[in-house]
Structure formats: C-alpha cells, structure tokens
Design a protein around this motif. Structure first.
Motif, PDB file in Angstrom:
ATOM      1  N   THR A  32      -2.330 -53.017 -25.362  1.00 33.51           N
ATOM      2  CA  THR A  32      -1.246 -53.269 -26.075  1.00 33.51           C
ATOM      3  C   THR A  32      -1.394 -51.895 -27.124  1.00 33.51           C
ATOM      4  O   THR A  32      -1.335 -51.378 -27.306  1.00 33.51           O
ATOM      5  CB  THR A  32      -3.411 -53.959 -27.612  1.00 33.51           C
ATOM      6  OG1 THR A  32      -3.567 -55.185 -26.645  1.00 33.51           O
ATOM      7  CG2 THR A  32      -2.497 -54.103 -28.877  1.00 33.51           C
ATOM      8  N   SER A  46      -3.652 -49.157 -25.738  1.00 33.76           N
ATOM      9  CA  SER A  46      -5.156 -49.684 -25.120  1.00 33.76           C
ATOM     10  C   SER A  46      -4.669 -50.965 -24.568  1.00 33.76           C
ATOM     11  O   SER A  46      -3.553 -51.226 -24.272  1.00 33.76           O
ATOM     12  CB  SER A  46      -5.837 -49.622 -26.353  1.00 33.76           C
ATOM     13  OG  SER A  46      -5.509 -51.049 -27.334  1.00 33.76           O
ATOM     14  N   THR A  47      -6.035 -51.032 -23.642  1.00 30.35           N
ATOM     15  CA  THR A  47      -6.607 -51.974 -23.101  1.00 30.35           C
ATOM     16  C   THR A  47      -7.337 -52.654 -22.828  1.00 30.35           C
ATOM     17  O   THR A  47      -8.641 -51.712 -23.074  1.00 30.35           O
ATOM     18  CB  THR A  47      -5.708 -51.683 -21.649  1.00 30.35           C
ATOM     19  OG1 THR A  47      -5.823 -52.553 -20.723  1.00 30.35           O
ATOM     20  CG2 THR A  47      -7.351 -50.397 -20.637  1.00 30.35           C
ATOM     21  N   PHE A  48      -7.972 -53.840 -22.460  1.00 30.25           N
ATOM     22  CA  PHE A  48      -9.168 -54.356 -22.131  1.00 30.25           C
ATOM     23  C   PHE A  48      -9.423 -54.398 -20.941  1.00 30.25           C
ATOM     24  O   PHE A  48      -8.895 -55.264 -20.563  1.00 30.25           O
ATOM     25  CB  PHE A  48      -9.467 -55.576 -23.465  1.00 30.25           C
ATOM     26  CG  PHE A  48     -10.547 -55.885 -23.766  1.00 30.25           C
ATOM     27  CD1 PHE A  48     -11.425 -56.317 -23.564  1.00 30.25           C
ATOM     28  CD2 PHE A  48     -10.961 -55.405 -24.851  1.00 30.25           C
ATOM     29  CE1 PHE A  48     -12.741 -57.074 -23.751  1.00 30.25           C
ATOM     30  CE2 PHE A  48     -11.868 -55.877 -25.747  1.00 30.25           C
ATOM     31  CZ  PHE A  48     -13.066 -56.494 -25.031  1.00 30.25           C
ATOM     32  N   GLN A  64     -14.598 -53.862 -22.097  1.00 32.92           N
ATOM     33  CA  GLN A  64     -14.283 -52.890 -22.668  1.00 32.92           C
ATOM     34  C   GLN A  64     -12.706 -52.081 -23.284  1.00 32.92           C
ATOM     35  O   GLN A  64     -12.036 -52.386 -22.706  1.00 32.92           O
ATOM     36  CB  GLN A  64     -15.218 -51.431 -22.178  1.00 32.92           C
ATOM     37  CG  GLN A  64     -16.549 -51.753 -21.964  1.00 32.92           C
ATOM     38  CD  GLN A  64     -16.730 -50.109 -22.149  1.00 32.92           C
ATOM     39  OE1 GLN A  64     -16.050 -49.617 -21.022  1.00 32.92           O
ATOM     40  NE2 GLN A  64     -17.880 -50.029 -22.396  1.00 32.92           N
ATOM     41  N   LEU A  65     -12.685 -51.765 -24.392  1.00 33.31           N
ATOM     42  CA  LEU A  65     -11.328 -51.280 -24.773  1.00 33.31           C
ATOM     43  C   LEU A  65     -11.165 -50.335 -24.454  1.00 33.31           C
ATOM     44  O   LEU A  65     -12.892 -49.067 -24.654  1.00 33.31           O
ATOM     45  CB  LEU A  65     -11.655 -51.419 -26.480  1.00 33.31           C
ATOM     46  CG  LEU A  65     -10.089 -50.691 -26.838  1.00 33.31           C
ATOM     47  CD1 LEU A  65      -9.366 -52.135 -26.787  1.00 33.31           C
ATOM     48  CD2 LEU A  65     -10.599 -50.593 -28.794  1.00 33.31           C
ATOM     49  N   THR A  66     -10.348 -50.213 -23.172  1.00 33.72           N
ATOM     50  CA  THR A  66     -10.191 -48.361 -23.546  1.00 33.72           C
ATOM     51  C   THR A  66      -9.013 -48.395 -24.301  1.00 33.72           C
ATOM     52  O   THR A  66      -7.795 -48.379 -23.882  1.00 33.72           O
ATOM     53  CB  THR A  66      -9.812 -48.297 -21.754  1.00 33.72           C
ATOM     54  OG1 THR A  66     -10.851 -48.658 -21.452  1.00 33.72           O
ATOM     55  CG2 THR A  66      -9.354 -46.782 -21.275  1.00 33.72           C
TER      56      THR A  66
END
Length: 146
Positions: A83, A103-105, A109-111
């Motif tokens: 994202t 970011s990525t999920f 969890q969101l990283t």
C-alpha cells in the motif's frame, strides 16, 4: 552518523496498491532500495493520473524531481501487496514535496516498509528552466483523492 529524518504528514490524500515483483527483490531476498525508487515513481504517476495529468503535462507545466529521501522501516518480500500512500505538502513558488508511506499487511500485522519524500519542481522543457507552480495544480494537489 546522522540519519535522514522525514517529518511525515498525519494524513495522505491518495492510496494505491502495488505488488512486490520478483524483479524488485535483491540478493538479500527482500525488496531492494532501487526498487523502492521505482515504486515511488509508479505511485507518483498513478497519483497524477488520478486527475488527468502526467509528469510531462500537468496544468501547463512539467515536473522534475529535485531531491529524494528514503527512510527504511522494514522489509518487503516477493508476493507482498504494498500500500503506497501519497500526499503533497510544503508548497513554494516553483514546487512542492510529495510524501510517501509504503506498507504491507502480512501475518495479520501492518508493516511499514519505508517512508519517503521527493522534492518536485515545475519545469518548462522548451525553455529548459524552472517554472512557477500553477495555482490550479496546487489546488488539485490539496484535494482529497483517497
């Protein structure tokens, strides 16, 4: 050694999704720093396209990148769906800054993978010189697109 710090805005005006491609992965088996720049460029082009513009034609001017800063926060891996959030801020007479959060999920969890800023300058390619930031362009950049 001093580290780059970016004062990130609280809100972003545009969001897009991009996959991590195998060509984005380096010998460390994670998203390469060169791929991050390419992802920023793709996200910027999508942002401009969302209001019918390109880097070469945006409200009667063009854009060039004057500078870039990236702060790496985490790893990205092949198959991640990224994202990318963008917003424009810090306007001046001839340009503005674009802020990005990637970011990525993953695993529930969101990283956050990276935060970045590019300094964009309006440019007249026919005259080969910096141009003024059109007020209509500034207004468009200030609208919420997300």
């Amino acid at each position: 050694m001093a580290r780059v710090k970016i004062d990130m805005p609280e809100q972003f005006r545009f969001i897009t999704q991009l996959p991590v491609r195998i060509s984005d992965v380096n010998y460390g088996n994670h998203l390469g720093n060169d791929a991050i720049m390419s992802i920023l460029h793709e996200a910027r082009m999508r942002y401009l396209a969302s209001f019918g513009a390109t880097e070469l034609e945006v409200f009667g001017t063009a854009l060039i990148m004057a500078d870039a800063a990236i702060v790496y926060k985490g790893e990205g891996f092949y198959g991640d769906q990224l994202t990318v959030e963008l917003t424009a801020d810090e306007f001046n007479a001839v340009g503005f800054d674009l802020f990005y959060r990637i970011s990525t999920f993953r695993g529930g969890q969101l990283t956050i993978i990276a935060e970045a800023k590019t300094g964009m300058v309006c440019f007249d390619y026919s005259a080969r010189k910096v141009a003024r930031l059109p007020e209509a362009f500034k207004t468009q950049l200030s609208k919420t697109n997300a």
